[in-house]
Design a protein around this motif. Structure first.
Motif, PDB file in Angstrom:
ATOM      1  N   MET A   1       0.827  -1.207   0.000  1.00  0.00           N
ATOM      2  CA  MET A   1       0.000   0.000   0.000  1.00  0.00           C
ATOM      3  C   MET A   1       0.859   1.255   0.000  1.00  0.00           C
ATOM      4  N   GLY A   2       2.140   1.111   0.407  1.00  0.00           N
ATOM      5  CA  GLY A   2       3.020   2.266   0.372  1.00  0.00           C
ATOM      6  C   GLY A   2       3.201   2.787  -1.035  1.00  0.00           C
ATOM      7  N   ASP A   3       3.134   1.878  -2.042  1.00  0.00           N
ATOM      8  CA  ASP A   3       3.263   2.294  -3.434  1.00  0.00           C
ATOM      9  C   ASP A   3       2.131   3.233  -3.831  1.00  0.00           C
ATOM     10  N   VAL A   4       0.980   3.072  -3.220  1.00  0.00           N
ATOM     11  CA  VAL A   4      -0.151   3.940  -3.547  1.00  0.00           C
ATOM     12  C   VAL A   4       0.195   5.384  -3.236  1.00  0.00           C
ATOM     13  N   LEU A   5       0.796   5.626  -2.067  1.00  0.00           N
ATOM     14  CA  LEU A   5       1.137   6.997  -1.682  1.00  0.00           C
ATOM     15  C   LEU A   5       2.249   7.556  -2.550  1.00  0.00           C
ATOM     16  N   SER A   6       3.262   6.741  -2.821  1.00  0.00           N
ATOM     17  CA  SER A   6       4.363   7.237  -3.649  1.00  0.00           C
ATOM     18  C   SER A   6       3.908   7.513  -5.077  1.00  0.00           C
ATOM     19  N   THR A   7       2.912   6.758  -5.543  1.00  0.00           N
ATOM     20  CA  THR A   7       2.417   6.952  -6.911  1.00  0.00           C
ATOM     21  C   THR A   7       1.544   8.193  -7.019  1.00  0.00           C
ATOM     22  N   HIS A   8       0.615   8.330  -6.090  1.00  0.00           N
ATOM     23  CA  HIS A   8      -0.372   9.410  -6.203  1.00  0.00           C
ATOM     24  C   HIS A   8      -0.017  10.655  -5.399  1.00  0.00           C
TER      25      HIS A   8
ATOM     26  N   SER B   1      -6.354   9.928   1.489  1.00  0.00           N
ATOM     27  CA  SER B   1      -7.009  11.007   2.229  1.00  0.00           C
ATOM     28  C   SER B   1      -6.403  11.162   3.617  1.00  0.00           C
ATOM     29  N   ASP B   2      -6.123  10.040   4.273  1.00  0.00           N
ATOM     30  CA  ASP B   2      -5.519  10.093   5.607  1.00  0.00           C
ATOM     31  C   ASP B   2      -4.126  10.698   5.548  1.00  0.00           C
ATOM     32  N   ALA B   3      -3.345  10.323   4.546  1.00  0.00           N
ATOM     33  CA  ALA B   3      -1.990  10.872   4.413  1.00  0.00           C
ATOM     34  C   ALA B   3      -2.031  12.383   4.185  1.00  0.00           C
TER      35      ALA B   3
END
Length: 748
Positions: free
Chosen positions: A1-8, A272-274
């Motif tokens: 799921m960390g990839d989601v933040l780095s991607t978006h 959204s949380d990040a």
């Protein structure tokens, strides 16, 4: 799921978010600096003129929950990182921040908690279907097909989910419906308390902040109540930024999310949380910097106000007269046509559940004291009085026993009126009334404690003590009737203003707001920090509707069904020396009258010998001493159960069995919500009625937050309130995390 933040959320997008957040904060903080000077002037003028409501009859407790835990028990929590459910030993301390430990052994070994959750702004959901509906609505176009795997599976039929529109979500489940009901009541108390994160004793910073929020939103054409005005100042600021930033991000990122609907929903929740945490950190730094600057400038501002108070008042009255001459005819027509006809309906909708709630508070208090008196007569005698009173002193903070009072507010509806007056939600009114109920309950209990403690100094026999308890109970009920009437009438006035004033301002804005700039020249430059045209204009609008609101509340007081007192009859303080009694040290019932036994009221804690050392007392103060105890013997789904603990006296089934037999001395005096027949003497009407309460000092701001208590909760990471990796070493000392208020607010 960390990839989601780095991607978006790459560096470019993070920079864009920071710039957008900075722009919103800069604009808001200009409003805050303007409102700070006005609030400082109003506070000093109020202090000098000495205006305010009449003195309350009941006493109030200065430190309600010293060294107390509201609740302790076990929760089954969903871990998002490994998609597994794990047992958690959980505490709710005095600050209502939910603290999660790996297990009870970890707590006892002083291992730092896994998480400390501040529930401000959260909603408590009791079904997965409710949660899935909210998640689907938050990200349109991601509704799962029938039969598809949902975003969350609960291993039992009794979930509790903490949902927030921007921050991370928390998932729990219980083994039984009774356990779910108990935890729901506890968590609702957490939300209710944390939502009121701005302390009432903040006479300048609090009003300045809430007025600035209102002014900022009105500048964006957003009138009416705002559901996310909850938490401390930084949390509210974060909600304000996300209100504007969230839809923009959603429009940009939602089409780029990949996978099945439930997977895209998970990704959006994480993103959204990040973003919310990024916004929180930036908002905290900016707000703290501006607040420090204003506090440094405050002494100079106070010196000007003290020197020129009369001139400032004269200047403001001159400005108000000019504005009044310009807008009064339009405002009066608007009030007459669009507000006045609806005031009785709004008031009736507010009064019915509120009055029922305060009546329930009276009934619960009466039953608790009456049952205690019966226990003294039949079983325990004076020797057990300390134990009984220790439990009674915690009544207002017992979520289960107070639940029947809080539930009376749930039917509150403004059907038809809610849309007309742009009331986004009635939750702000429900929670404010519930906080008033808790305060009045604690005031009644504390007044009873104080009077009883005085009576015990006379060394009464058992029979004399029981008669004294009954006499003191009737005396306190009269004081409660007086104070609860005054509190309700003030609440009704504030609520009516909060509903009608934004509506009037929105109606008048097209024809009146453009004229305000020409009045700026009437303010002397030296007084410009303390007099604002916009605030003075709103006060004039308020005056046009205030007369109708006061008249409506006055007429309602005549109706006996609401148990309100007429303002025409004054109840004089019949106990001139009562308030002097409260100046002494807090009463320690267990220490004074417990016979050297356990003063905590926790049947599982060992007693303290009379010769106990100070270090031993401090050690015991750190034990889990719950106002409400968990009756479950072991942890659910645990392979190796912990040793059995004594069954909770709060078990409804157990209590019914006890009440059917002779009450044991060590059992608590009553079960929540049990019917009681009150004696005619105890239900006697007060001898006179209270005087009218004065209008609120700042009626346009959101209903004021409740009092916060400054004790010692576990400190979370400065970065978040979510799951945290335990670090080696002992459990940190319990203390608050908010630097600028006495309310404990867990930082994100």
């Amino acid at each position: 799921m960390g990839d989601v933040l780095s991607t978006h959320l790459d560096d470019a997008r993070r920079q864009h978010i920071a710039e957008k957040t900075g722009k919103i904060l800069t604009e808001f903080l200009r409003f805050y600096e303007d409102q700070y000077g006005v609030a400082l002037f109003n506070s000093m003028r109020h202090e000098i003129e000495g205006t305010g409501p009449p003195q309350a009859q009941l006493l109030w407790r200065k430190v309600p929950l010293d060294e107390r835990i509201i609740f302790s028990g076990n929760l089954f929590q969903y871990q998002e990182d490994n998609k597994k459910w794990r047992n958690r030993f959980s505490l709710v301390p005095h600050n209502y921040g939910l603290v999660l430990y790996e297990n009870k052994v970890a707590y006892e070994r002083q291992v730092p908690p896994r998480a400390v959750i501040n529930s401000a702004g959260y909603k408590i959901l009791t079904s997965v279907d409710q949660y899935l509906e909210l998640v689907s609505n938050s990200l349109p176009g991601t509704t799962s097909k029938s039969g598809a795997t949902p975003i969350l599976k609960c291993p039992t039929q009794f979930p509790l989910i903490l949902w927030h529109p921007s921050a991370r979500h928390y998932y729990f489940c219980m083994m039984t419906e009774a356990e779910q009901d108990k935890w729901q009541a506890v968590l609702q108390d957490c939300v209710r308390h944390c939502n009121n994160g701005i302390p009432e004793d903040s006479k300048v910073e609090g009003p300045a902040f809430t007025d600035a929020i209102r002014m900022y939103r009105q500048s964006k054409e957003l009138y009416g109540t705002w559901e996310m005005l909850c938490g401390n100042e930084v949390q509210i600021l974060s909600n304000l930024v996300m209100e504007e930033l969230g839809p923009e991000l959603k429009a940009e990122l939602a089409p780029r999310l990949k996978g099945k609907p439930q997977e895209r929903q998970r990704q959006w929740i994480q993103i959204s949380d990040a973003v919310y945490r990024m916004v929180y950190e930036q908002a905290k730094a900016r707000f703290d910097a501006v607040l420090s600057k204003l506090q440094l400038a405050r002494p100079a501002m106070e010196a000007v106000i003290r020197t020129d108070m009369d001139q400032i008042i004269t200047s403001k009255e001159h400005l108000a007269s000019k504005i009044r001459a310009s807008i009064l005819p339009k405002a009066e027509v608007c009030v007459r046509n669009h507000v006045q006809p609806y005031i009785p309906s709004i008031l009736e909708a507010l009064m019915v559940p509120t009055s029922q709630g305060f009546t329930e508070v009276r009934d619960v208090f009466f039953k608790e004291v009456t049952d205690m008196n019966l226990n003294v007569i039949n079983e325990g005698g004076i020797d057990k009085l300390g134990e009984y009173m220790e439990k009674l002193s915690q009544l207002a903070y017992h979520p289960l026993k107070m639940q029947s009072c809080y539930e009376k507010m749930e039917p509150l509806r403004l059907d038809g009126l809610q849309q007309r007056f742009d009331v986004s939600s009635t939750s702000v009114f429900k929670q404010r009334a519930q906080i008033h109920m808790r305060e009045q309950m604690d005031n009644a209990v504390y007044t009873f404690e104080t009077l009883l403690h005085q009576e015990l100094g006379k060394g009464p026999t058992k029979e004399e003590l029981c008669k004294s308890i009954q006499r003191i109970l009737e005396r306190v009920l009269k004081k409660y009737d007086y104070d609860s009437s005054s509190v309700r009438k003030r609440f009704f006035r504030e609520a009516l203003l909060q509903i009608t004033i934004p509506f009037l301002l929105k109606k008048l804005a097209p024809t009146c707001k453009s004229e305000l700039s020409r009045f700026q020249e009437l303010i002397f430059e030296d007084f410009a920090r303390f007099i604002l045209v916009e605030n003075t204009y709103e006060e004039v609008v308020l005056q046009t509707v205030m007369k109708d609101i006061l008249q409506a509340v006055k007429e309602a007081a005549v109706q006996r069904k609401h148990n309100l007192y007429r303002d025409s009859v004054v109840m004089h303080n019949s106990d001139p020396n009562l308030h002097l009694l409260a100046e002494g040290a807090p009463i320690d019932w267990g220490e004074e009258y417990g016979g050297g036994g356990d003063s905590s009221g926790d049947s599982s804690s060992p007693g303290v010998p009379e010769a106990a050392t100070l270090s031993e007392k401090r050690r015991r103060a750190k034990q889990v001493v719950s106002v409400v105890q968990d009756e479950e013997a072991g942890l659910p789904f645990e392979a190796v159960p912990e040793p059995l603990s004594p069954a909770s006296p709060d078990s409804i089934t157990e209590l019914r069995g006890l009440l059917a037999q002779d009450l044991r001395a060590e059992s608590p005096p009553l079960a929540n919500g049990a019917p009681v027949q009150e004696s005619p003497q105890s239900m006697a009407a007060p001898e006179a009625a209270p005087p009218p309460a004065s209008p609120p000092a700042s009626p346009l701001q959101q209903l004021p937050p409740g009092k916060a208590v400054d004790l010692e909760p576990p400190k979370p990471s400065d970065q978040e309130t979510g799951e945290q990796v335990s670090s080696p070493g002992g459990r940190p000392p319990i203390h608050t995390t908010t630097e600028d208020s006495t309310g404990v607010q867990t930082e994100f």
